[in-house]
Structure formats: structure tokens, C-alpha cells
Design an enzyme around this catalytic site. Structure first.
Site, PDB file in Angstrom:
ATOM      1  CB  VAL A  14     -15.081  -1.736  -1.534  1.00 22.51           C
ATOM      2  CG1 VAL A  14     -15.989  -1.637  -0.311  1.00 22.51           C
ATOM      3  CG2 VAL A  14     -13.817  -2.515  -1.184  1.00 22.51           C
ATOM      4  CE  LYS A  64     -15.724   2.309 -11.500  1.00 22.55           C
ATOM      5  NZ  LYS A  64     -15.117   3.638 -11.463  1.00 22.55           N
ATOM      6  CB  SER A 122     -14.846   0.946   4.204  1.00 24.83           C
ATOM      7  OG  SER A 122     -14.708   1.517   2.914  1.00 24.83           O
ATOM      8  CE  LYS A 124      -7.438   1.045   5.976  1.00 25.39           C
ATOM      9  NZ  LYS A 124      -8.396   0.325   5.143  1.00 25.39           N
ATOM     10  CD  GLU A 148     -17.685  -3.597  12.944  1.00 30.91           C
ATOM     11  OE1 GLU A 148     -18.479  -3.389  13.855  1.00 30.91           O
ATOM     12  OE2 GLU A 148     -16.485  -3.875  13.167  1.00 30.91           O
ATOM     13  CB  VAL A 151     -10.730  -2.174  12.354  1.00 34.32           C
ATOM     14  CG1 VAL A 151      -9.712  -3.074  13.033  1.00 34.32           C
ATOM     15  CG2 VAL A 151     -10.330  -0.705  12.518  1.00 34.32           C
ATOM     16  CB  ALA A 153     -13.344  -6.965   6.301  1.00 37.65           C
ATOM     17  CG  ASP A 219      -4.205  -1.426   6.009  1.00 36.37           C
ATOM     18  OD1 ASP A 219      -5.175  -0.773   5.598  1.00 36.37           O
ATOM     19  OD2 ASP A 219      -4.318  -2.560   6.519  1.00 36.37           O
ATOM     20  CE  LYS A 223      -7.248  -2.514   8.041  1.00 30.70           C
ATOM     21  NZ  LYS A 223      -6.772  -3.696   7.295  1.00 30.70           N
TER      22      LYS A 223
END
Lengths: 333, 333
Positions: A14, A64, A122, A124, A148, A151, A153, A219, A223
Site C-alpha cells: 500500500v 524496496k 489506513s 484501523k 477514508e 473502510v 478502501a 477486520d 470497520k
């Protein structure tokens, strides 16, 4: 043109997707918003790269992806072994982005706010366990704390509830918020058993090596907790009821199918009442692939449906970067 | 507690629905946002009622519903015969709400901004013909100019495009934006001919006495123009292609139905290319009743669907009042 200094935590899939969007759409952000993002620090678990003049994102991605860790990048950049809390204090930045899975990140999110930095995340657990404290701190300091991508994406259900629908009182949200369980249940509809469906999901990179967070409903529970905080009032994950899909059988899935229904892991969010459990659904809740959906019932508008990607790298980066732009525009004001 | 002075233009069905929400949810706005709305002026075509201490909305609704016009309310309130432009200058207010159909309203919207007032509107022509000028003025003055209810009533497609999805580049929007044509086409699916379907819509209050704005696609065209302005760049209604449903026959509607499709008046919005025309659709665009829907395609997120009420009094008030709250919160900042 305003330059916005960004400190990025997390440089896995991500994090790199976010970096790619910042690279590829640099001109778009400049022309549309008059903003130039300068990433001054990137941290992965191996260390923190810090360059006040701005890091070359193309090179960072190359390092990376070729060496697996940022700390290999010693010929050109200093790599520091800061804790996140130290990094937040040391590095001068306008916006901190957290795309890690660090469960104790709420502590350094709070530190970031206390240092006067906006936060985009991002991640949670900080919100699912410490919403009230974090948002309280952000509001007291007048700083954006945006989430944002936690939940659905980049599908803007948080923005919709938090910054729109301001005259409505939400009565209930029904939502499918976890794409991995949707994939597993869809495969079970095709006769594949639970264990093999999980293996397939892992091979495709849809499920993690330890799939329990998805399968047990944790998960989706995080959310759903966040949705409750935004639509009603602060609550924590410990206060909600969660049942995953581990006990769902191929027989049950097929029986539902024969009635024209599908079993999906559904979150039901009502005032002081949040539950996540497998349910037979039809209509808009019967999503497939990586779609997530939320059906929002409110007093004035009635039923509102929002459906879109709930997983994926570009799709998650969409939410993170939208928040980064939003934070930057607010800091300008 | 912050008091926000509101000047309301238009006291027909929508205006009164807005007034009812302000009355019935007064405590909600106070407790959730720390805002108290004081309506200091209401105008209908008969005149302008103005009371700096705040108008009793319950009584205003009673007068209008029993006598048909505000100017009958002479025993307790002064009724002025201002033009809207004069009213905007004379009345001290923080936010001007326009729920009229005044086609030349853009002039007094500009005056309102120049007087330092925020504007909230459900009135489409000002935006469909003068978007660039109006939004330019609002931005220069740092004032909110909000228009959620112009497209899809309170369903927040404007907020979604204007204040979310900030990292995405929109490629295309496909949308059904006019509920009256959906009603007529749905009745035609049941064998009712075009003329009778219009009569039914008029009897139910769905279509206006002169239904041409809906039937010829002008209403949908205004909305599609506004979507283009928000998602791409300013454009005017004169630059778009519009074809209504007047030539659609019951035969065509039934032929579509036999293929599992429905004819709907569809807006397609792409960069510098906007068209409104009847199309055979299936899936999410095949809406019914007063639903509107927009399918937004963008580079990062892929496909995003938002579906909800596109007409109705409470549903339109939802958008107007959400904007009123939003404007009030921004004025506080």
C-alpha cells in the site's frame, strides 16, 4: 504553489502504491490543487529514510522492491533507527501518513497531532479502539485526522457520513466490508470447500498468511466499529458482537443459492448496536469480487447505496491520497 | 452555541420542507453541531417577510398553507416587496438559501456573495449557465457556495465528487438523474401510453403542469452540465447534447424489456463531452421509482456507484439542510 511535506510510515504494497500515485500524478496535484507533495521521510520496519529536501520516490520504490528493505539504501541516504514516536518528533512534516498495521499506532498518532501534524491513515486499530481520544485531540488542535481508507478502501463512505448527509439522522447501516470473505464465500458457492477457498485466496494475495483477521470477522468488525463512531457516537471494538464465517458450510451456501440468495459477512450498524455475522442476502448486498457496499438508512433521505472497491492497492491508495489532498487544502486555509 | 442567520428564498413545497426540518430537528443541530439556525427572512413571489429576531417557522408554514401566500401575514409581520437583489442587500444574514426556480437567480447569487453571504441552492440554471463566474466569485471571497440538492436531491453525489475522490481523475459518469422520466418509462413498460403516463405523473405531483422540462431532457441536461463542471471543468448547458423521451414508444420500451433491459434517460458525462438521451440499460442504471443513480469511473478507484432518492420533498430538503450545516461549520472556522 504550496509545498506539503509528507512523512510516510509503511512501505509495503500500500505504501508503495501511494508513492506511485504521488509520482505519476504529480502534475495533476499541482495543476488541480496548486499543491506539490514532498515526501521527506519513509519508514518501514527496517528503518527510517529521512531527507528534508525530499526523497526520490522512484529510487525508494526500486530499493524496496529489489532489496526488500529501505535500510539497504545506505549509499545515498541516511537511514535512522527511530521508533515511530521518535520519527514523528524528529522529522519536520505537515502530514503524517500511516499505512502500517501497527496496532499501537494510536500513541504516535496522538504524538503527531501534538506536534501539530495532520494525520492520514489506513490503519484501523487506532480508530477501532481509541476513536474518541484521537478525534478529540484532533478537534481541540484544529488538525485534520482523516481515515477514508480504513473502510471500503477509497470508496468514500467515511467522507459521505462524516462530511455529507449532515442534516440526516442515520438509523441503520447494512454493509459488506470485507472482500476476502466475499471471495471465500463466492468460491464455496462454486462447490470449493472452506479450507481450499482460503488457500486459493492466499495464493492470489487476497488473504494474508494468517487469514484469521478476515475469516473471524475481526477486520469487518474494526470497520463496523469505525462506521458506528462516525454515524452515531464513539464506541470500541470490544463493545460489538462479531461472528466470522469459519462455521459456514458449503451446504449452507448452496441452500441459500437455491433460494436466489447469497451468504455474505454483513455488518449491521445501529445506534449502540453493532454486529458482524454471516447473513443470507439478495439485492445490492450480494456483492462479488473486491466490491464493498453500504446501504445507509436515514430519516430524510431514506435509503442511500454506495458501492465500490473495498480492497486493492490502487483502490486503497485512492482513499489515502484523497485524504492527503484534503488535509493539505485544509492546512492552507 | 453559534447562531446562524438564514435568509430563505422560495416557500413552495421544498421551501416549507426545509423549514419543517429546521423546526423538527432544532435540537439535533444544536446538540450535534452547536448551531442554532435563525430564519430572519422568507420570500415567496408575493413578498418578503423579514424579522431580525427570527421568524416563527410554524406560523409561517401555517400562513402559507392556509392563504397560499406570505403576503397575507400582515397582522404580525412586515411584508416587504423587495426584488431578490434588494432583499439580499437589505437583510442581514449569514447564509442565503435559494429553493426557487428563478432562472436569473445567478445575478442575486453573485450579489449575495459580494455581500459576504454564503449561498446554498437547489436551483439549477444559475450553475448550468454561470458555473465558472459563480464559483470563481465564491472562491475569491472564501465563501461557501453549495449546491448538493441541484443533482440527485440529497443523495450526495456533488459532495462525493467535489470534496472526496480528490486523488482520482474521473473518466466517465453514467447517470439517471430525472425521476419523472423514469416514472413515465416505467408506466410505459406496463403498457400505458406516453400521454397517459404523463397525465398520471401530473396527477401524482411527480410531473409539473408543464412537463416539458423533464420530458425534453432539460432538467437532466442541467444536472449533467453541473456534474461535468464538478468532475471536469466549467461548461454550460448550451454546449451539451440533449435528447428527451418524447419520441420513445411503448413498442420500443417493450422490446427492450423482452431483452431484459429498460429504457432510461441516461446522462453520459465525459471530459468536454456531455449527452443526455434515452438508452437501453440493465444492472444498476435500471432504476425505478424516485431513485437516481450515478456510476463514476475513475483511474484509481475503478467503478463507484451511488444510488438514492433523486426527488421528493424531504429528500431534497436533506441536501439543502446538509449544505446549510456545512456552510455554517465553515463560517465558524
Amino acid at each position: 504553489m504550496r509545498e506539503v511535506k509528507v512523512q510516510l510510515f509503511g512501505f509495503g504494497n500500500v505504501g508503495r502504491a501511494v508513492a506511485r500515485v504521488l509520482l505519476e500524478k504529480e502534475r495533476f496535484f499541482r495543476e488541480k490543487y496548486g499543491v506539490k507533495f514532498k515526501v521527506v521521510s519513509i519508514a518501514d520496519t527496517s528503518g527510517t529514510v529521512w531527507l528534508p529536501e525530499g526523497i526520490d520516490l522512484r529510487e525508494a520504490i526500486l530499493v524496496k522492491e529489489n532489496f526488500g528493505k529501505l535500510s539497504s539504501w545506505t549509499n545515498e541516504y541516511e537511514v535512522y533507527s527511530f521508533s515511530p514516536a521518535e520519527a514523528v518528533k524528529e522529522v519536520e512534516a505537515d502530514v503524517v501518513i500511516d499505512v502500517t498495521n501497527d496496532r499501537s499506532a494510536y500513541e504516535w498518532h496522538l504524538s503527531a497531532l501534538r506536534e501539530g501534524k495532520a494525520v492520514v491513515t489506513s490503519n484501523k486499530p487506532p480508530l477501532a479502539f481509541h476513536y474518541e481520544e484521537i478525534i478529540g485531540e484532533a478537534e481541540r488542535r484544529g488538525l485534520p485526522y482523516l481515515f477514508e481508507a480504513t473502510v471500503m478502501a477509497g470508496t468514500p463512505v467515511i467522507g459521505l457520513l462524516r462530511e455529507n448527509l449532515l442534516g440526516d439522522s442515520v438509523k441503520r447501516i447494512k454493509a459488506v466490508l470485507n472482500a476476502t470473505t466475499t471471495f471465500i464465500l463466492s468460491r464455496m458457492e462454486q462447490g470449493v470447500d472452506f479450507e481450499r477457498a482460503i488457500e486459493e485466496a492466499q495464493k492470489l494475495g487476497i488473504a494474508e498468511r494468517d487469514p484469521s483477521g478476515d475469516v473471524l470477522g475481526i477486520d469487518a468488525g474494526y470497520k463496523a466499529t469505525i462506521l458506528h463512531c462516525v454515524a452515531f457516537k464513539p464506541i470500541t471494538f470490544d463493545e460489538i458482537a462479531v461472528k466470522g464465517i469459519a462455521e459456514v458450510t458449503v451446504d449452507e451456501v448452496k441452500r441459500a443459492l437455491s433460494k436466489g440468495k447469497r451468504i455474505r459477512l454483513v455488518a449491521t450498524v445501529e445506534d449502540e448496536n453493532v454486529r458482524v455475522a454471516p447473513e443470507e442476502v439478495s439485492g445490492p448486498l450480494a456483492v462479488s469480487s473486491n466490491e464493498n457496499v453500504a446501504l445507509i438508512e436515514s430519516d430524510l433521505l431514506g435509503e442511500l447505496l454506495i458501492k465500490g472497491a473495498g480492497a486493492g492497492l490502487k483502490e486503497t491508495a485512492s482513499g489515502v491520497v484523497s485524504d492527503l489532498v484534503k488535509a493539505s487544502l485544509r492546512l492552507v486555509e
